[in-house]
Enzyme design. Structure first.
Site, PDB file in Angstrom:
ATOM      1  N   GLU A 258       0.882  -1.167   0.000  1.00 12.79           N
ATOM      2  CA  GLU A 258       0.000   0.000   0.000  1.00 12.79           C
ATOM      3  C   GLU A 258       0.914   1.209   0.000  1.00 12.79           C
ATOM      4  O   GLU A 258       1.630   1.453   0.963  1.00 12.79           O
ATOM      5  CB  GLU A 258      -0.916  -0.001   1.225  1.00 12.79           C
ATOM      6  CG  GLU A 258      -1.828  -1.212   1.300  1.00 12.79           C
ATOM      7  CD  GLU A 258      -2.771  -1.335   0.121  1.00 12.79           C
ATOM      8  OE1 GLU A 258      -3.143  -0.308  -0.470  1.00 12.79           O
ATOM      9  OE2 GLU A 258      -3.107  -2.478  -0.237  1.00 12.79           O
ATOM     10  N   CYS A 295      -1.619   8.832   3.611  1.00 13.30           N
ATOM     11  CA  CYS A 295      -1.599   8.350   2.232  1.00 13.30           C
ATOM     12  C   CYS A 295      -2.837   8.810   1.471  1.00 13.30           C
ATOM     13  O   CYS A 295      -2.838   8.832   0.248  1.00 13.30           O
ATOM     14  CB  CYS A 295      -1.499   6.836   2.219  1.00 13.30           C
ATOM     15  SG  CYS A 295      -2.720   6.081   3.281  1.00 13.30           S
TER      16      CYS A 295
HETATM   17  P1  NAP Z   1       9.338   3.718   3.649  1.00 14.83           P
HETATM   18  O1  NAP Z   1      10.503   4.603   3.748  1.00 14.83           O
HETATM   19  O2  NAP Z   1       9.086   3.020   2.369  1.00 14.83           O
HETATM   20  O3  NAP Z   1       9.525   2.640   4.843  1.00 14.83           O
HETATM   21  C1  NAP Z   1       8.599   1.586   5.089  1.00 14.83           C
HETATM   22  C2  NAP Z   1       9.356   0.370   5.649  1.00 14.83           C
HETATM   23  O4  NAP Z   1      10.072  -0.278   4.611  1.00 14.83           O
HETATM   24  C3  NAP Z   1      10.398   0.683   6.711  1.00 14.83           C
HETATM   25  O5  NAP Z   1      10.433  -0.390   7.630  1.00 14.83           O
HETATM   26  C4  NAP Z   1      11.685   0.772   5.929  1.00 14.83           C
HETATM   27  O6  NAP Z   1      12.837   0.536   6.712  1.00 14.83           O
HETATM   28  C5  NAP Z   1      11.473  -0.316   4.890  1.00 14.83           C
HETATM   29  N1  NAP Z   1      12.159  -0.072   3.622  1.00 14.83           N
HETATM   30  C6  NAP Z   1      12.019   1.022   2.833  1.00 14.83           C
HETATM   31  N2  NAP Z   1      12.744   0.875   1.707  1.00 14.83           N
HETATM   32  C7  NAP Z   1      13.332  -0.347   1.774  1.00 14.83           C
HETATM   33  C8  NAP Z   1      14.201  -1.070   0.903  1.00 14.83           C
HETATM   34  N3  NAP Z   1      14.598  -0.562  -0.260  1.00 14.83           N
HETATM   35  N4  NAP Z   1      14.613  -2.286   1.288  1.00 14.83           N
HETATM   36  C9  NAP Z   1      14.219  -2.813   2.472  1.00 14.83           C
HETATM   37  N5  NAP Z   1      13.412  -2.169   3.352  1.00 14.83           N
HETATM   38  C10 NAP Z   1      12.973  -0.953   3.001  1.00 14.83           C
HETATM   39  O7  NAP Z   1       7.980   4.485   3.970  1.00 14.83           O
HETATM   40  P2  NAP Z   1       7.716   5.585   5.106  1.00 14.83           P
HETATM   41  O8  NAP Z   1       8.561   6.765   4.855  1.00 14.83           O
HETATM   42  O9  NAP Z   1       7.806   4.919   6.394  1.00 14.83           O
HETATM   43  O10 NAP Z   1       6.184   5.980   4.872  1.00 14.83           O
HETATM   44  C11 NAP Z   1       5.765   7.108   4.103  1.00 14.83           C
HETATM   45  C12 NAP Z   1       5.053   6.643   2.850  1.00 14.83           C
HETATM   46  O11 NAP Z   1       4.080   5.661   3.161  1.00 14.83           O
HETATM   47  C13 NAP Z   1       4.305   7.740   2.120  1.00 14.83           C
HETATM   48  O12 NAP Z   1       4.626   7.701   0.767  1.00 14.83           O
HETATM   49  C14 NAP Z   1       2.843   7.389   2.338  1.00 14.83           C
HETATM   50  O13 NAP Z   1       1.975   7.834   1.344  1.00 14.83           O
HETATM   51  C15 NAP Z   1       2.892   5.913   2.435  1.00 14.83           C
HETATM   52  N6  NAP Z   1       1.761   5.381   3.181  1.00 14.83           N
HETATM   53  C16 NAP Z   1       0.853   4.605   2.538  1.00 14.83           C
HETATM   54  C17 NAP Z   1      -0.253   4.112   3.216  1.00 14.83           C
HETATM   55  C18 NAP Z   1      -1.272   3.264   2.511  1.00 14.83           C
HETATM   56  O14 NAP Z   1      -2.083   2.646   3.166  1.00 14.83           O
HETATM   57  N7  NAP Z   1      -1.269   3.188   1.202  1.00 14.83           N
HETATM   58  C19 NAP Z   1      -0.417   4.406   4.575  1.00 14.83           C
HETATM   59  C20 NAP Z   1       0.538   5.186   5.203  1.00 14.83           C
HETATM   60  C21 NAP Z   1       1.639   5.652   4.486  1.00 14.83           C
HETATM   61  P3  NAP Z   1      13.367   1.637   7.772  1.00 14.83           P
HETATM   62  O15 NAP Z   1      12.750   1.241   9.062  1.00 14.83           O
HETATM   63  O16 NAP Z   1      14.836   1.514   7.762  1.00 14.83           O
HETATM   64  O17 NAP Z   1      12.920   2.974   7.280  1.00 14.83           O
END
Ligand code: NAP
Length: 500
Positions: A258, A295
């Site tokens: 998501e 989001c």
């Molecule tokens: P993120 O940076 O993608 O991180 C999410 C998780 O994935 C974290 O545990 C992160 O590790 C891990 N991760 C990220 N990239 C990775 C990679 N290349 N390899 C392995 N692990 C990886 O997202 P965020 O900054 O926490 O959240 C913000 C985003 O989430 C926004 O774009 C928002 O729109 C979206 N969002 C979507 C929803 C929905 O339901 N669609 C809901 C809420 C938020 P770390 O712990 O090291 O960061």
């Protein structure tokens, strides 16, 4: 009390690789090693049959017990969440209620067999030219699931959030990758789940948590052969990287990501004629909620140019200029927002004049306007800037508004602001919008996602990686189930729900 450790096969274990918390003074977190990730995955697969073999009633009791144990955490979880995320107390108290409500909702769901979508086609031995065998279909748990929680929902979309609740309800062991932005909150919730495992006598591998900042832990988890599906809430970049890893495995697995969305709103002419200022003021409230870190944040409003658009802009700008600065979730999210707004300033006219924020990780809203032609010609303007950045897209004609709809990428939500007199044009737009989003709203704002049986929280890529799946609501359980047909199977060997 926070231990700063990982929960693996029923034990809290540390590692030599410690990461100091940015927000909890003196607290550090052991980053899981590759060997520990491997151990967790093996324990999850080892206990899969035992856990999925528990009755639906036993699993429902377990989910309700997790909810009770989360309530027992009391103020500690709220204070820790506030310190780690900067989110206010009322928001976190509400989010805990939503999280325990989700756990109880999935417990209620599996009390009955409806979610198993049982089908039976009885034998037709006399059918010609060929007899039909007895066929019965039910759904079974897919296997161990890895869950990546979101930075912006430390409770409802994280350790015991919707993905974990639905996977446990389905009968899947869960391994959570704790989000580095709220590792302490994640651990406290994991402690509550561990307590529920003990109370309900569930196998140790039913739930585990591995902490890790950066890519190693998450990458190792999704590539482990014992993991059978992944639930992810986060950024497009992170989600796409992990999706690619899942599909490049020797044995590919489903990845339910998501991701982000700009959630455009179409403000139709008659509605604008009667209440443009009201829509503008309402948009400002929705856009700035939680510093815009949702989001479903409505980042784009599409309308005909003219006096009504001017009235909407004036009302929205007046409200945004009065908005106090808000602390964002992490340094990285804050830096990305500031950079995104700077890029928008180079491409569009800024209409707010909020100035610069001064506090740590603090941000102010920013509103821009641009012609529909320029917006359609600049793909960058469709990309999510996570935070309170909005764009007014001005169309010359209704045909151009239709072109904007056609040009949209996949979205979580799309909104129509309309009156009765707008319904003919809305009827033209709707088939286009239905292809572009998972949830369509009339006369509202998309922030605030109801948790219920008719909710769809997903959408065409890049809003999510599987257009058929939702991460909110009871339908979310379908991601962790797979259909199995039984042909001419003796009654005694059939799953209980297929007997008779
Ligand atoms: P993120 O940076 O993608 O991180 C999410 C998780 O994935 C974290 O545990 C992160 O590790 C891990 N991760 C990220 N990239 C990775 C990679 N290349 N390899 C392995 N692990 C990886 O997202 P965020 O900054 O926490 O959240 C913000 C985003 O989430 C926004 O774009 C928002 O729109 C979206 N969002 C979507 C929803 C929905 O339901 N669609 C809901 C809420 C938020 P770390 O712990 O090291 O960061």
């Amino acid at each position: 009390m926070i231990l700063g450790q990982n929960l693996i096969d029923g034990n809290w274990v540390g590692s030599e690789n410690l990461r100091a918390s940015d927000d909890l003074e003196g607290q550090s977190f052991a980053q899981a090693t590759a060997a520990q990730v491997d151990e967790a995955c093996r324990a999850a697969l080892r206990d899969f049959r035992a856990y999925s073999g528990k009755s639906r009633a036993e699993r429902a009791t377990f989910l309700r017990s997790i909810a009770e144990q989360m309530d027992v955490l009391g103020d500690e979880i709220i204070q820790t969440g506030m310190a780690e995320t900067g989110l206010p107390e009322a928001r976190l108290v509400g989010e805990r209620g939503r999280t325990t409500g989700q756990l109880r909702m999935f417990a209620d769901l599996i009390d009955k067999t409806g979610y198993l979508d049982i089908r039976k086609d009885g034998a037709l031995p006399d059918r010609t030219p060929l007899p039909r065998p007895d066929l019965r279909l039910t759904h079974k748990a897919i296997g161990p699931v890895a869950v990546f929680g979101a930075s912006n929902f430390p409770l409802a979309f994280s350790t015991a959030g919707g993905d974990t609740a639905s996977a446990l309800a389905a009968g899947c062991p869960v391994i959570v990758k704790g989000h580095s932005a709220h590792a302490g909150t994640a651990e406290l919730v994991a402690q509550a789940i561990a307590k529920a495992i003990e109370i309900c006598d569930m196998p140790a591998g039913t739930f585990q948590i591995v902490q890790g900042s950066g890519r190693e832990v998450g990458s190792a988890l999704v590539q482990h052969p014992d993991i059978r599906a992944v639930g992810f809430t986060g950024s497009l970049a992170g989600g796409r990287a992990l999706y690619d890893l899942c599909h490049a495995r020797p044995s590919p697995i489903p990845f339910y990501g998501e991701l982000g969305s700009v959630n455009p709103m179409f403000c139709l002419p008659s509605a604008m004629g009667t209440r443009a200022a009201e829509i503008g003021a309402g948009w400002a409230v929705s856009l700035t909620m939680g510093a815009g870190q949702f989001c479903t944040n409505p980042g784009v409003a599409v309308m005909l140019k003219g006096p009504d658009a001017d009235a909407l802009e004036t009302a929205c700008v007046a409200a945004l200029n009065q908005t106090a600065e808000q602390k964002m979730l992490t340094d990285g999210i804050h830096a990305a927002y500031e950079q995104g707004v700077r890029a928008f300033r180079d491409l569009m006219t800024e209409v707010t004049s909020c100035g610069a924020a001064t506090g740590k990780r603090a941000a102010l809203p920013a509103l821009f306007k641009v012609s529909a032609a320029e917006w359609m010609a600049t793909p960058q303007l469709q990309h999510e800037v996570f935070g309170a950045a909005g764009i007014i897209v001005l169309c010359d004609t209704l045909d151009e508004m239709r072109d904007v709809a056609e040009a949209l990428e996949g979205q979580l939500t799309l909104t129509l602001h309309l009156d009765d007199a707008d319904q003919d044009f809305a009827g033209d737009l709707l088939p286009i919008l239905e292809e572009k989003a998972g949830r369509l709203l009339a006369n509202g704002f998309p922030t605030g996602v109801e948790v219920c049986s008719s909710m769809m929280h997903g959408g065409p890529y890049p809003a999510s990686t599987d257009v058929r799946a939702t991460s909110v609501g009871t339908l979310g359980i379908a991601r962790w189930l797979r259909p199995i047909s039984y042909q001419n199977m003796p009654d005694a060997l059939l799953p209980s729900e297929l007997k008779g």
